[in-house]
Design a protein around this motif. Structure first.
Motif, PDB file in Angstrom:
ATOM      1  N   SER A 141      -2.335   3.616   6.693  1.00 57.84           N
ATOM      2  CA  SER A 141      -1.186   2.748   6.935  1.00 57.84           C
ATOM      3  C   SER A 141      -1.504   1.801   8.081  1.00 57.84           C
ATOM      4  O   SER A 141      -2.321   2.109   8.946  1.00 57.84           O
ATOM      5  N   TYR A 142      -0.855   0.652   8.036  1.00 57.30           N
ATOM      6  CA  TYR A 142      -0.888  -0.304   9.139  1.00 57.30           C
ATOM      7  C   TYR A 142       0.260  -1.278   8.966  1.00 57.30           C
ATOM      8  O   TYR A 142       0.876  -1.360   7.905  1.00 57.30           O
ATOM      9  N   TYR A 143       0.541  -1.987  10.037  1.00 58.13           N
ATOM     10  CA  TYR A 143       1.605  -2.979  10.040  1.00 58.13           C
ATOM     11  C   TYR A 143       0.960  -4.355   9.891  1.00 58.13           C
ATOM     12  O   TYR A 143       0.187  -4.761  10.759  1.00 58.13           O
ATOM     13  N   PRO A 144       1.232  -5.085   8.790  1.00 57.26           N
ATOM     14  CA  PRO A 144       0.607  -6.400   8.601  1.00 57.26           C
ATOM     15  C   PRO A 144       1.267  -7.484   9.451  1.00 57.26           C
ATOM     16  O   PRO A 144       2.490  -7.542   9.562  1.00 57.26           O
TER      17      PRO A 144
ATOM     18  N   LEU B  65      -1.749 -10.198   2.438  1.00 56.67           N
ATOM     19  CA  LEU B  65      -2.092  -8.970   3.160  1.00 56.67           C
ATOM     20  C   LEU B  65      -1.410  -7.769   2.513  1.00 56.67           C
ATOM     21  O   LEU B  65      -2.045  -6.725   2.310  1.00 56.67           O
ATOM     22  N   ILE B  66      -0.152  -7.919   2.187  1.00 57.46           N
ATOM     23  CA  ILE B  66       0.614  -6.814   1.604  1.00 57.46           C
ATOM     24  C   ILE B  66       0.098  -6.476   0.207  1.00 57.46           C
ATOM     25  O   ILE B  66      -0.063  -5.297  -0.133  1.00 57.46           O
TER      26      ILE B  66
ATOM     27  N   SER C  23      -3.278  -4.763   0.409  1.00 56.24           N
ATOM     28  CA  SER C  23      -3.075  -3.420   0.949  1.00 56.24           C
ATOM     29  C   SER C  23      -2.549  -2.481  -0.134  1.00 56.24           C
ATOM     30  O   SER C  23      -2.956  -1.322  -0.216  1.00 56.24           O
TER      31      SER C  23
ATOM     32  N   GLU D 194      -0.255   1.993   3.103  1.00 54.28           N
ATOM     33  CA  GLU D 194       1.173   1.824   3.361  1.00 54.28           C
ATOM     34  C   GLU D 194       1.414   0.694   4.359  1.00 54.28           C
ATOM     35  O   GLU D 194       0.807   0.665   5.430  1.00 54.28           O
ATOM     36  N   THR D 195       2.308  -0.253   4.007  1.00 55.02           N
ATOM     37  CA  THR D 195       2.637  -1.367   4.904  1.00 55.02           C
ATOM     38  C   THR D 195       4.140  -1.511   5.124  1.00 55.02           C
ATOM     39  O   THR D 195       4.560  -2.366   5.895  1.00 55.02           O
ATOM     40  N   LYS D 196       4.928  -0.704   4.462  1.00 51.78           N
ATOM     41  CA  LYS D 196       6.383  -0.891   4.521  1.00 51.78           C
ATOM     42  C   LYS D 196       7.009  -0.358   5.806  1.00 51.78           C
ATOM     43  O   LYS D 196       7.985  -0.878   6.295  1.00 51.78           O
TER      44      LYS D 196
ATOM     45  N   SER E 269       3.889   0.931  11.869  1.00 50.69           N
ATOM     46  CA  SER E 269       2.739   1.749  12.237  1.00 50.69           C
ATOM     47  C   SER E 269       2.207   1.248  13.571  1.00 50.69           C
ATOM     48  O   SER E 269       2.325   0.059  13.882  1.00 50.69           O
TER      49      SER E 269
ATOM     50  N   SER F 222      -2.226  -2.073  13.386  1.00 49.43           N
ATOM     51  CA  SER F 222      -1.877  -3.357  12.777  1.00 49.43           C
ATOM     52  C   SER F 222      -3.082  -3.980  12.096  1.00 49.43           C
ATOM     53  O   SER F 222      -4.200  -3.884  12.600  1.00 49.43           O
TER      54      SER F 222
END
Length: 150
Positions: free
Chosen positions: A33-36, A57-58, A61, A67-69, A72, A75
């Motif tokens: 997981s990460y935050y885009p 990016l999403i 991913s 997981e990007t939703k 996290s 990033s």
């Protein structure tokens, strides 16, 4: 003695062959997981492209099963800025993964870049080249992610 030396050199070369194929010196193993994030450090690029690149990016991913939703602490960021190269303005793009990690010796939590890939180019068709280069950087990330997580 020269036969031993030849065998030693051959073994040494065989040990380093797997690392020759590496995409970058970074590893993307185990990232789930990460935050885009997309950041333009200039006002010369229309913000509508920020949303298009974020969607790229999403989508990439999702193809990887990352997981990007949810938020996290890790990033995946694409940062775009103009830089001066002599008398010319060039576009600098950086795709990076940043995250907090714990140092083993001091147990101190620090922020590190665990992946980075960048490029600098002088755009002729800004919008088209911005999207093309974003996609190319993401494709390199995807290829390395797949290779590292076989």
């Amino acid at each position: 003695m020269s036969r031993f030396k030849s065998i030693f050199i051959a073994l040494l070369v065989l040990c380093f062959i797997p690392s020759i194929n590496a995409q970058t010196p970074f590893t993307l193993t185990g990232i789930k997981s990460y935050y885009p994030v997309v950041e333009f450090n200039t006002d010369k690029i229309d913000t509508k492209y920020k949303e298009q690149i974020l969607n790229m990016l999403i989508e990439k991913s999702a193809e990887l099963g990352v997981e990007t939703k949810n938020f996290s602490t890790r990033s995946l960021a694409l940062i775009v800025s103009y830089i001066g190269v002599g008398d010319t303005l060039a576009l600098k793009m950086e795709l990076l993964v940043g995250e907090n990690v714990m140092r083993l010796d001091t147990k101190e939590e620090i922020f590190v870049l665990s992946y980075i890939n960048s490029r600098i180019f002088v755009p002729e068709e800004l919008e088209e080249e911005l999207l093309e280069n974003s996609e190319e950087l993401l494709d390199m990330f995807v290829a390395q992610y797949k290779e590292d997580n076989l």
